[in-house]
Motif scaffolding. Structure first.
Motif: not given
Length: 124
Positions: A8-20
């Motif tokens: 779940s932490a990895q997916w949160r990071k991916f979602i944040e990276a997608a925003k950036q």
């Protein structure tokens, strides 16, 4: 990445990276009034790779997946696309076929037990 706290932490990071980096990464989350009911993520490298995509049973047949796929296809533009899908998940294969993907002869066994088949979509 799995549904463990680490996954779940990895997916949160991916979602944040997608925003950036929206030109390289795409991630959408579908919600009902009370919960997340699906998500779709992808990345742009030499080709556009879709994955993962997941919908809870309660969201199927309501157009949620089609809307997320429509956004993804718009984001991907005219790029060639590919994905892996579980070989016996006929419902998912048919969904992707309705969106222009076709099954190739490429296969893999994911994590030693899950038979996957490659699907691809030619540039439009």
């Amino acid at each position: 990445m799995s549904a463990t706290p680490q996954g779940s932490a990895q997916w949160r990071k991916f979602i944040e990276a997608a925003k950036q980096r929206p030109e390289q990464l795409h991630c959408r989350v579908a919600r009902s009034e009370t919960e997340i009911v699906g998500f779709l993520c992808g990345r742009r490298d030499e080709v556009v790779t879709l994955g993962p995509m997941y919908l809870l049973d309660v969201a199927r047949g309501q157009g949620v997946g089609g809307r997320m796929m429509g956004e993804f296809l718009t984001w991907a533009g005219t790029s060639p696309m590919r994905l892996w899908v579980t070989e016996y998940n006929v419902q998912a294969i048919r969904f992707h076929e309705r969106h222009g993907f076709w099954t190739t002869t490429e296969r893999e066994i994911w994590r030693g037990s899950l038979p996957n088949v490659r699907m691809t979509r030619d540039p439009v």
